[in-house]
Design an enzyme around this catalytic site. Structure first.
Site, PDB file in Angstrom:
ATOM      1  N   HIS A 139      43.175  41.269  54.726  1.00 17.69           N
ATOM      2  CA  HIS A 139      43.213  42.000  53.457  1.00 17.69           C
ATOM      3  C   HIS A 139      41.922  42.786  53.259  1.00 17.69           C
ATOM      4  CE1 HIS A 139      46.554  39.707  51.099  1.00 17.69           C
ATOM      5  NE2 HIS A 139      46.901  39.973  52.351  1.00 17.69           N
ATOM      6  N   TYR A 175      44.420  39.064  40.778  1.00 17.72           N
ATOM      7  CA  TYR A 175      43.757  38.152  39.845  1.00 17.72           C
ATOM      8  C   TYR A 175      43.923  38.752  38.457  1.00 17.72           C
ATOM      9  CZ  TYR A 175      41.263  35.861  43.720  1.00 17.72           C
ATOM     10  OH  TYR A 175      40.933  35.158  44.859  1.00 17.72           O
ATOM     11  N   PRO A 188      38.622  26.831  41.852  1.00 16.73           N
ATOM     12  CA  PRO A 188      39.259  27.582  42.935  1.00 16.73           C
ATOM     13  C   PRO A 188      39.171  29.111  42.840  1.00 16.73           C
ATOM     14  CG  PRO A 188      40.913  26.605  41.489  1.00 16.73           C
ATOM     15  CD  PRO A 188      39.593  26.052  41.062  1.00 16.73           C
ATOM     16  N   LYS A 238      36.449  29.699  47.385  1.00 18.96           N
ATOM     17  CA  LYS A 238      35.231  29.416  48.165  1.00 18.96           C
ATOM     18  C   LYS A 238      35.207  28.019  48.803  1.00 18.96           C
ATOM     19  CE  LYS A 238      33.210  33.275  47.785  1.00 18.96           C
ATOM     20  NZ  LYS A 238      33.814  34.072  48.859  1.00 18.96           N
ATOM     21  N   TYR A 284      32.805  37.994  47.336  1.00 17.28           N
ATOM     22  CA  TYR A 284      34.186  37.619  47.644  1.00 17.28           C
ATOM     23  C   TYR A 284      34.423  37.526  49.153  1.00 17.28           C
ATOM     24  CZ  TYR A 284      39.200  37.156  47.065  1.00 17.28           C
ATOM     25  OH  TYR A 284      40.487  36.677  47.100  1.00 17.28           O
TER      26      TYR A 284
HETATM   27  C1  DHB Z   1      44.334  31.238  46.807  1.00 17.45           C
HETATM   28  C2  DHB Z   1      43.560  30.342  46.111  1.00 17.45           C
HETATM   29  C3  DHB Z   1      42.472  30.793  45.428  1.00 17.45           C
HETATM   30  O1  DHB Z   1      41.704  29.936  44.752  1.00 17.45           O
HETATM   31  C4  DHB Z   1      42.122  32.126  45.410  1.00 17.45           C
HETATM   32  O2  DHB Z   1      41.048  32.536  44.702  1.00 17.45           O
HETATM   33  C5  DHB Z   1      42.894  33.017  46.113  1.00 17.45           C
HETATM   34  C6  DHB Z   1      44.006  32.555  46.808  1.00 17.45           C
HETATM   35  C7  DHB Z   1      45.524  30.760  47.549  1.00 17.45           C
HETATM   36  O3  DHB Z   1      45.821  29.569  47.483  1.00 17.45           O
HETATM   37  O4  DHB Z   1      46.177  31.575  48.197  1.00 17.45           O
END
Ligand code: DHB
Length: 361
Positions: free
Chosen positions: A43, A172, A264, A268, A356
């Site tokens: 990506h 997001y 999450p 990270k 990121y």
């Molecule tokens: C996923 C989980 C995340 O915490 C994130 O920021 C992006 C993707 C995932 O499980 O695909």
């Protein structure tokens, strides 16, 4: 390698799915990237949505060529297990009653039970890679560790579903109704999350309600893009920031979630664990090849410096995109202004993008 759970459990539990460039490179150096190269989805950007209006963040352009790879942590674990098996190195599952001993001496030991027999392993070093709930961190004497922690007043309701991802990139979304994240695992599997309460009752979330809420929060043409499909998994993930310092105690090295947890948002967790492994592996090589213990002595400081930067970023992404029940109207407006600012400033977008895709090791 001693693992408490059975192989099927560790090969099937669903975890996050975004690998930083540096993690992908590490897996390549370790020679365990052939399936990742075939099946991983590279990506070059993400989308941020504010109350339904989406904007793309061009990660690759902002970072001078870097990208992330969408490939489930579950798949990484399967690849690592296969590689370990292929070289016939010891990897025991369903190990019970594991205790670590004398790790402040030159001869640490691990006692455990396997197949009903009591066993003991005498070690040079112990890598405590046993997660937040594992036995290694609590084995360190009270008072020797300092813990820094923040628990968030919300959680994520996550689903894994059979449906073609409606967009090429992750979305997001910050929304009046709460955060939402659209992610994927493959060209036929979506992984989506909704901000919910930490004690959310899943019984109140039949599939139709989950899809409806995702469509609302992802906004724009969310309803058209997101096609409800069969839901394969539904769960609630609590959110916390946690760091235990130091990450080394004698000949015990804490690695990954055993030492730190991030919320999450920003994905990270696994990437931080990979960075710890990288630092520890380099330090062990220097010790065995050159009889040089300085990198082992430096492991904790080096790992923690990077851990705290990822903690800051994960906390920031989480704070920016979620609703806080106790936020005042002032707080809400500042948060909205910050997101609008980030979306309009190349400097701010660059800071987001470089964190990121992952800071250098
Ligand atoms: C996923 C989980 C995340 O915490 C994130 O920021 C992006 C993707 C995932 O499980 O695909």
């Amino acid at each position: 390698m001693l693992e408490h759970r059975d192989r099927a459990h560790v090969e099937n539990r669903i975890r996050a799915g975004v690998l930083e460039q540096g993690t992908v490179d590490l897996l390549g150096e370790a020679g365990v990237d052939s399936r990742l190269r075939r099946e991983g989805l590279v990506h070059h950007g993400i989308e941020l949505a504010l109350d339904g209006v989406r904007q793309r963040v061009d990660l690759t352009e902002l970072t001078g060529g870097k990208s992330v790879t969408v490939y489930g942590q579950t798949e990484v674990v399967r690849d690592l297990i296969a590689a370990r098996r292929a070289v016939d190195a010891p990897l025991l599952f369903e190990v019970d009653a594991l205790r670590i001993h004398d790790f402040d001496s030159a001869a640490p030991r691990i006692s455990y039970q396997h197949n009903g027999a009591a066993r003991e392993l005498v070690c040079d070093f112990i890598a405590g890679c046993d997660g937040f709930h594992g036995v290694c961190r609590p084995s360190i004497a009270a008072g020797a560790l300092t813990v820094y922690e923040r628990v968030y007043p919300f959680a994520w309701l996550g689903i894994l579903a059979e449906t073609a991802p409606p967009a090429d990139e992750l979305i997001y979304a910050r929304h009046r109704r709460g955060f939402a994240l659209y992610s994927m695992r493959s060209p036929t599997r979506a992984r989506c999350y909704l901000q919910c309460s930490p004690d959310e009752d899943l019984a109140l979330w039949p599939d139709e309600r989950v899809w409806q809420e995702l469509q609302l929060r992802l906004g724009d043409d969310g309803a058209r893009l997101l096609k409800p499909g069969r839901v394969l998994d539904k769960s609630v993930t609590p959110m916390r920031s946690f760091v235990a310092e130091p990450m080394r105690f004698g000949r015990l090295f804490l690695v990954g979630d055993a030492a730190h947890i991030v919320p999450p948002t920003g994905a990270k967790g696994l990437n931080l664990a990979a960075a710890d492994v990288h630092y520890l592996a380099e330090a062990l090589l220097a010790f065995y090849r050159n009889d040089d213990a300085s990198a082992l002595d430096n492991y904790s400081a080096k790992a923690l410096a990077r851990v705290w930067k990822a903690q800051r970023f994960s906390w920031w992404m989480t704070s920016l995109l979620h609703n806080f029940a106790d936020a005042s109207a002032f707080d809400e407006r500042v948060r909205n202004a910050e997101l609008q600012y980030v979306l309009s400033s190349r400097a701010a977008l660059t800071a987001l993008a470089e964190n990121y895709v992952g800071l250098p090791f």
